[in-house]
Design a protein around this motif. Structure first.
Motif, mmCIF file in Angstrom:
data_model
loop_
_atom_site.group_PDB
_atom_site.id
_atom_site.type_symbol
_atom_site.label_atom_id
_atom_site.label_comp_id
_atom_site.label_asym_id
_atom_site.label_seq_id
_atom_site.Cartn_x
_atom_site.Cartn_y
_atom_site.Cartn_z
ATOM 1 N N PHE A 47 122.190 -68.468 -21.544
ATOM 2 C CA PHE A 47 121.777 -68.618 -20.031
ATOM 3 C C PHE A 47 122.803 -68.470 -19.241
ATOM 4 C CE2 PHE A 47 117.497 -69.339 -22.141
ATOM 5 C CZ PHE A 47 116.858 -68.364 -21.706
ATOM 6 N N ALA A 48 123.887 -69.436 -19.360
ATOM 7 C CA ALA A 48 125.171 -69.441 -18.429
ATOM 8 C C ALA A 48 125.492 -68.121 -18.197
ATOM 9 C CB ALA A 48 125.841 -70.367 -19.101
ATOM 10 N N ARG A 49 125.762 -67.620 -19.234
ATOM 11 C CA ARG A 49 126.431 -66.068 -18.770
ATOM 12 C C ARG A 49 125.368 -65.139 -18.329
ATOM 13 N NH1 ARG A 49 127.065 -62.072 -23.826
ATOM 14 N NH2 ARG A 49 128.678 -60.444 -22.947
ATOM 15 N N GLN A 50 124.078 -65.230 -18.709
ATOM 16 C CA GLN A 50 123.096 -64.169 -17.842
ATOM 17 C C GLN A 50 123.080 -64.527 -16.649
ATOM 18 O OE1 GLN A 50 121.063 -61.975 -19.348
ATOM 19 N NE2 GLN A 50 120.235 -61.727 -17.458
ATOM 20 N N HIS A 51 123.260 -65.975 -16.002
ATOM 21 C CA HIS A 51 122.990 -66.223 -14.703
ATOM 22 C C HIS A 51 124.180 -66.434 -13.960
ATOM 23 C CE1 HIS A 51 118.713 -66.600 -14.943
ATOM 24 N NE2 HIS A 51 118.690 -67.465 -15.961
ATOM 25 N N GLY A 52 125.517 -66.188 -14.549
ATOM 26 C CA GLY A 52 126.665 -66.580 -14.059
ATOM 27 C C GLY A 52 127.056 -67.619 -13.524
ATOM 28 N N ASN A 53 126.408 -68.592 -14.110
ATOM 29 C CA ASN A 53 126.620 -69.989 -13.781
ATOM 30 C C ASN A 53 126.868 -71.090 -14.755
ATOM 31 O OD1 ASN A 53 126.033 -72.734 -12.485
ATOM 32 N ND2 ASN A 53 124.168 -72.042 -11.558
ATOM 33 N N LEU A 54 128.113 -71.739 -14.498
ATOM 34 C CA LEU A 54 128.851 -72.584 -15.414
ATOM 35 C C LEU A 54 127.902 -73.970 -15.911
ATOM 36 C CD1 LEU A 54 132.521 -72.912 -14.482
ATOM 37 C CD2 LEU A 54 131.697 -71.960 -16.460
ATOM 38 N N ASP A 55 126.699 -74.302 -14.874
ATOM 39 C CA ASP A 55 126.056 -75.387 -15.453
ATOM 40 C C ASP A 55 125.531 -75.334 -16.855
ATOM 41 O OD1 ASP A 55 126.505 -76.730 -13.007
ATOM 42 O OD2 ASP A 55 124.501 -75.761 -12.074
ATOM 43 N N GLY A 56 125.001 -74.128 -17.202
ATOM 44 C CA GLY A 56 124.546 -74.167 -18.738
ATOM 45 C C GLY A 56 125.727 -74.596 -19.920
ATOM 46 N N ARG C 117 120.892 -56.895 -16.585
ATOM 47 C CA ARG C 117 122.289 -57.123 -17.257
ATOM 48 C C ARG C 117 122.896 -58.203 -16.919
ATOM 49 N NH1 ARG C 117 125.719 -53.834 -19.509
ATOM 50 N NH2 ARG C 117 128.159 -54.472 -19.174
ATOM 51 N N PRO C 118 123.460 -59.015 -17.978
ATOM 52 C CA PRO C 118 123.846 -60.337 -17.580
ATOM 53 C C PRO C 118 124.946 -60.238 -16.350
ATOM 54 C CG PRO C 118 124.228 -59.936 -20.125
ATOM 55 C CD PRO C 118 123.688 -58.597 -19.167
ATOM 56 N N THR C 119 124.788 -61.359 -15.622
ATOM 57 C CA THR C 119 125.775 -61.544 -14.447
ATOM 58 C C THR C 119 127.161 -61.492 -14.922
ATOM 59 O OG1 THR C 119 123.780 -62.682 -13.386
ATOM 60 C CG2 THR C 119 126.040 -62.559 -12.197
ATOM 61 N N GLY C 120 127.330 -62.273 -15.897
ATOM 62 C CA GLY C 120 128.703 -62.575 -16.322
ATOM 63 C C GLY C 120 129.396 -63.662 -15.638
ATOM 64 N N LEU C 121 130.362 -64.359 -16.144
ATOM 65 C CA LEU C 121 130.837 -65.632 -15.579
ATOM 66 C C LEU C 121 132.114 -65.221 -14.825
ATOM 67 C CD1 LEU C 121 130.163 -67.995 -18.389
ATOM 68 C CD2 LEU C 121 129.236 -68.109 -16.120
ATOM 69 N N GLY C 122 132.383 -64.128 -14.496
ATOM 70 C CA GLY C 122 133.914 -63.576 -13.833
ATOM 71 C C GLY C 122 133.942 -64.272 -12.518
ATOM 72 N N GLY C 123 132.819 -64.039 -11.709
ATOM 73 C CA GLY C 123 132.817 -64.738 -10.464
ATOM 74 C C GLY C 123 132.773 -66.398 -10.344
ATOM 75 N N ALA C 124 132.267 -66.939 -11.333
ATOM 76 C CA ALA C 124 132.326 -68.418 -11.367
ATOM 77 C C ALA C 124 133.453 -68.929 -11.662
ATOM 78 C CB ALA C 124 131.127 -68.811 -12.083
ATOM 79 N N THR C 125 134.155 -68.255 -12.893
ATOM 80 C CA THR C 125 135.522 -68.937 -13.241
ATOM 81 C C THR C 125 136.666 -68.477 -12.341
ATOM 82 O OG1 THR C 125 135.564 -66.896 -14.462
ATOM 83 C CG2 THR C 125 134.912 -68.977 -15.615
ATOM 84 N N SER C 126 136.577 -67.240 -11.831
ATOM 85 C CA SER C 126 137.595 -66.829 -10.741
ATOM 86 C C SER C 126 138.026 -67.600 -9.578
ATOM 87 C CB SER C 126 137.792 -65.406 -10.613
ATOM 88 O OG SER C 126 136.420 -65.090 -9.821
ATOM 89 N N GLN C 127 136.543 -68.235 -9.381
ATOM 90 C CA GLN C 127 136.352 -69.047 -8.040
ATOM 91 C C GLN C 127 137.339 -70.260 -8.196
ATOM 92 O OE1 GLN C 127 132.577 -70.372 -7.383
ATOM 93 N NE2 GLN C 127 133.180 -71.820 -5.790
ATOM 94 N N TYR C 128 137.309 -70.666 -9.597
ATOM 95 C CA TYR C 128 138.118 -72.126 -9.875
ATOM 96 C C TYR C 128 139.431 -71.779 -10.546
ATOM 97 C CZ TYR C 128 133.530 -74.249 -8.970
ATOM 98 O OH TYR C 128 132.358 -74.575 -8.498
#
Lengths: 98, 634, 255
Positions: A47-56, C117-128
């Protein structure tokens, strides 16, 4: 792809639950509980990946911490019980009943 | 002539008349509260209190006759009993003082007699305390100036009667008899209580003054209803048909009790009630008075018939008591003349019946408490004093000319025939029956051959017992003549109960009913002589005819009560118990058992296996997940 | 494409290992199967842009927790096997029904959702500036209180384990003096004779011969002797066999 991960997580969780119900060895039951926790963690990560949020991922991290603590205490209890009853079967500890 | 008005009175000797009640009450309290410490002198205190009460009564009596005729009704207020509703006080008038003299006088003699009679009884002190309690309650009954005080005394004598009938409570027969007396009296007392309630709602007062001198004119139906309710109370206390059944069993008590309570005083309370209320509730010719007359007639015949068949001397006398009170009740239904003769007969009866009972007690005392007359016989030599005094009592009760009973009973019969021929001639018949059964008693007891038990050694009783007998027999001889001749008693009572319109009727010694009565009494005595004097009396009772059985079984009074009240009552109780057990309890118990059983089964779910519990948790989780899914889709 | 292959391979492996965990009779195999599942999940974490969690999974789970499991297994008895016969009536059937039902419900729920389609964590990680930095940022700022509580929990758990596993001695440990005194008070001040080990039997269940040629029963190890009698492995020499039997009898009488 998210659906696949979640279904896998659900499957692992159900297998772990059945394991808790059908096994009698307390240590194996503990392992099944760990399996269920891991299945949950997989869902969190997905879900963290799905929503692009590190909280998961963060929650999964905390789950691991708590699981570690739980294992430590649980196994200590098992060892103590085993020391007095010479058995690790959960069915033997059934005095508290009708 | 109407009764005199009631006058408020304060101070003086009459003002202190409450001592009459207080002294015996104090004696009873000392003896009951003092316990065993008073054992040695308790009987003396009892006698002293009774005698002191008698002295107060005599002084009050003389104070009263010192007043002019129209002022002889004195109300003495004592205290506020129920604030605003009932004041307690005494009514001193010729009627009540007559009763007070009889109660304290005969009562004192019986107290003295009891010293000897109860001398070997370990409960003597208790006996005297109850006797004193009785005297106090009885005096309250007759002296109270209102119906509530009368009722308290009425219940007080009932209590004393209960305690004394069951005095030997270790005897089951005595305990049962005491309860029977109490329960039967409950029926009558219920009537009296309702009657008093009705008086209160009708007149707004329960004092005699407030009722008799009321200016209200209630409907005749209400007055008749109150009269019948009071009559029901009178029937209970005076053992009149249909509430007569307790008196015969009451003979289980010690003989002095039978003499004092169940012959001379308490059982006459019904007559007192009827005479006291007579002017308003039982006037001549009213329905209530007719009922009283019928009740009296039936009872005088029933008592006589029962007395004819009894072998137990005390039960024979009890039947006689019923019969004589029947005469009084009959007389009390016929206006001022009837009142005078009824109360006169009541007083003379108090003397000769106490005399007879105490004589019977003396015989029993001599014969080791044997009461069966078939085991007596030929006692006139062994017990001379008892024999002669008993003989005098006997002659008095059958109405032998110039003795007490002759004047008063004849007066009643004459009065009744004057008003109602049928009842009057039935009363004449009753006199004949009296002649038979009393003669039978005398012949079986004092004449004939010895039929004693082997260990019987009869001996004359001590002086403490014979002196009261002698005094009572003197009263039995002379009192009737003294009261009746010249209308002395009627004149004396006049202020209290009213005077006949035509003045005091003269006494005629030779009238048709009078001569017929004497003839019938003679016939009855002769038959008794033929059956029991001339021929030997069998020791065991012969089977006898149907009528004999009928009389021996108390005219089937007990059987009637049993089948009419006891058995339906028992059925009702059983139905109620059944309904309670099966219906009410069944519901409650069934519910409890259902819950208990279900819980017992549900309990088995708690197996103690953690895995079973985990399974239910998983099921629960599945259900919650399913529910969420459903809700989300809806 | 690469992720798909990785997923399917690891999915099959992990489900099979999970089933193995539930089904194997020996607890050690269970532990190994669990290790396989955890390892597979670690790879799946890595695939899903969670490299830190993957590392932690390996270190904490397969490293620490699994070791702990094995450690306790060794303590409790490594060779113990579980009976797979169910003793609670209906437990297994209903457990499987409930498990399947629960899985089906979850699958149904997941299948009902159409994931974009999954957002992916690219944005979240690159921010930090990276996954680890991102997590660290979250842990030490927004979730610092939970983090401290978790550390307290760990310490408490460690203490609890110590307390639970600790065993009080019922009486003082016997000193050398006590032991020597007990020995001289007993029937054998001297050491018991050793077993008679002959060339033919390099086994210590053979009774020894005393200098006079008689057989010494004291030299027989009684526990071994009992096994010998039960399994009928007695020496051919009747004197030696008799001595072993005698030793067993004495042992049983003394019970």
């Amino acid at each position: 792809m998210t659906t696949h991960y979640l279904v896998l997580s659900a499957l692992l969780f159900a297998i772990g639950a059945v394991g808790v119900l059908v096994r009698r060895n307390a240590i194996v039951i503990f392992m099944c509980v760990e399996l269920m926790l891991n299945a949950c963690n997989l869902a969190f990560v997905t879900f963290a990946r799905q929503h692009g949020n590190l909280d998961g991922q963060l929650i999964a991290f905390f789950v691991m911490v708590v699981a570690a603590a739980e294992v430590v205490v649980g196994l200590a209890i098992i060892v103590t019980i085993f020391r007095t009853r010479r058995s690790a079967s959960v069915d033997d500890a059934n005095l508290l009943k009708y | 002539m109407e009764p005199a008005k009631i006058v408020e009175h304060a101070g003086g000797v009459i003002g202190a008349s409450w001592l009459m009640i207080a002294l015996p009450l104090l004696g009873a309290a000392i003896l009951l509260l003092g316990g065993r410490r008073t054992d040695r002198w308790g009987h003396l205190l009892g006698v002293a209190m009774s005698l002191a009460s008698f002295v107060v009564a005599v002084v009050t009596f003389f104070e009263l006759i010192g007043l002019p005729g129209g002022e002889r009704r004195r109300a003495v207020g004592l205290f506020e009993f129920i604030p605003g509703l009932v004041d307690m006080g005494l009514l001193i008038d010729p009627l009540s003082i007559s009763f007070a003299l009889l109660i304290t006088g005969v009562g004192s003699l019986i107290h003295i007699y009891s010293i000897g009679y109860m001398s070997h009884d370990p409960g003597r002190r208790r006996f005297f305390s109850y006797l004193n309690l009785f005297v106090a309650a009885m005096l309250l009954l007759v002296l109270s100036h209102n119906y509530v005080g009368l009722y308290i005394g009425w219940e007080g004598v009932g209590l004393a009667s209960y305690l004394l009938i069951g005095f030997w409570q270790y005897k089951p027969s005595a305990a049962t008899a005491a309860q029977k007396a109490f329960i039967v009296n409950r029926v009558g007392d219920f009537g009296l209580a309702i009657g008093i309630f009705t008086i209160w709602t009708t007149f707004g007062s329960v004092t005699f003054q407030g009722v008799f001198e009321s200016t209200l004119k209630p409907e005749q139906g209400v007055l008749t209803a109150i009269g019948l309710l009071l009559l029901l109370g009178a029937c209970g206390k005076s053992a009149q048909v249909p509430l007569q059944s307790w008196l015969l069993d009451a003979m289980e008590g010690p003989t002095p009790v039978s003499a004092l309570i169940h012959a001379a005083t308490m059982v006459t309370a019904g007559v007192y009630l009827v005479v006291r209320s007579g002017a308003v509730f039982f006037p001549e010719g009213s329905t209530a008075a007719l009922f009283a007359a019928i009740v009296g007639t039936v009872t005088l015949l029933a008592g006589a018939i029962i007395g004819m068949a009894k072998d137990d001397i005390k039960k024979g006398l009890a039947g006689s008591t019923m019969s004589q009170i029947g005469y009084m009740m009959l007389g009390a239904a016929f206006g001022p003349v009837g009142y005078a003769f009824a109360i006169g007969h009541l007083i003379t009866h108090g003397f000769f019946k106490a005399n007879l009972f105490l004589g019977a007690g003396s015989v029993m005392h001599a014969m080791n408490d044997e009461v069966n007359m078939r085991r007596y016989g030929a006692l006139r030599k062994a017990l001379p004093v008892t024999f002669y005094t008993f003989l005098i009592g006997y002659l008095a009760i059958i109405g032998f000319p110039l003795l007490s009973g002759y004047f008063t009973k004849d007066g009643i019969i004459e009065t009744v025939i004057h008003h109602n021929e049928v009842l009057g001639w039935l009363a004449v018949l009753g006199a004949g029956l009296t002649g038979f059964y009393m003669s039978r008693m005398v012949f079986m007891t004092f004449f004939g051959e010895k039929r004693w038990a082997d260990d019987a050694h009869p001996h004359e009783s001590p002086a403490v017992m014979t002196i009261p007998l002698v005094l009572l027999s003197i009263g039995s001889i002379f009192l009737g003549g003294y009261l009746v001749l010249g209308g002395r008693f009627m004149t004396f009572l006049g202020p209290a109960v009213g005077m006949p319109e035509g003045g005091v009727p003269a006494f005629h010694p030779f009238t048709v009913p009078g001569l017929a009565t004497l003839a019938l009494v003679a016939v009855g005595a002769a038959i008794a002589w033929l059956r029991y004097g001339r021929v030997p009396v069998p020791v065991t009772a012969p089977r006898g005819s149907f009528l004999t059985t009928f009389a021996r079984r108390d005219l089937y009074g007990d059987a009637l009560n049993e089948s009419l009240f006891m058995r339906p009552g028992q059925w009702l109780t059983r139905i109620a118990v059944f309904f309670d057990n099966r219906g009410v309890d069944g519901l409650v118990n069934g519910l409890a058992a259902g819950i208990g059983g279900t819980s017992g089964r549900l309990r088995r779910v708690q197996t103690g296996f953690a895995r079973s519990y985990a399974l239910s948790i998983l099921f629960g989780a599945a259900v919650v997940a399913g529910a969420l899914l459903l809700v989300g889709n809806l | 494409m690469g992720e798909t292959i990785t997923f399917w391979v690891l999915a099959v492996v992990s489900v099979a290992a999970a089933l193995g965990l539930v089904l194997s009779r020996k607890a050690v195999y269970c532990a190994l199967m669990l290790g396989v599942v955890m390892g597979s999940l670690a790879v799946l974490y890595a695939v899903q842009e969670a490299p830190f969690l993957a590392a932690v999974q390996i270190i904490v789970y397969t490293g620490a927790v699994m070791m702990l499991f094995l450690f306790v297994l060794m303590l409790v008895g490594v060779d113990s096997t579980d009976s797979l016969v169910e003793t609670i009536k209906g437990q297994r059937f209903w457990a499987i029904v409930a498990g399947l039902g629960f899985a089906a419900l979850l699958a149904l729920a997941i299948g009902n959702v159409a994931f974009v389609r999954p957002t992916g964590l690219g944005g979240a990680t690159s921010q930090y500036g990276g996954n680890v930095q991102g997590l660290a940022q979250l842990i030490f700022t927004r979730h610092v209180f939970a983090f401290e509580v978790a550390s307290a929990l760990l310490i408490t758990a460690a203490l609890a384990a110590m307390v639970l596993a600790h065993r009080e001695r019922a009486k003082a440990k016997p000193t050398q003096k006590d032991l020597a005194r007990a020995r001289f008070a007993g029937p054998h001040p001297t050491p018991l004779p050793g077993p008679g080990v002959y060339a033919r039997h390099n086994a210590n269940d053979m009774p020894a011969l005393l200098p006079d040629g008689t057989v010494s029963e004291l030299s027989v190890n009684r526990i071994i002797a009992r096994h010998d009698v039960q399994e009928g492995r007695l020496p051919e020499d009747p004197r030696l066999a008799e001595a072993i039997r005698q030793a067993v009898e004495v042992e049983e009488e003394s019970k």
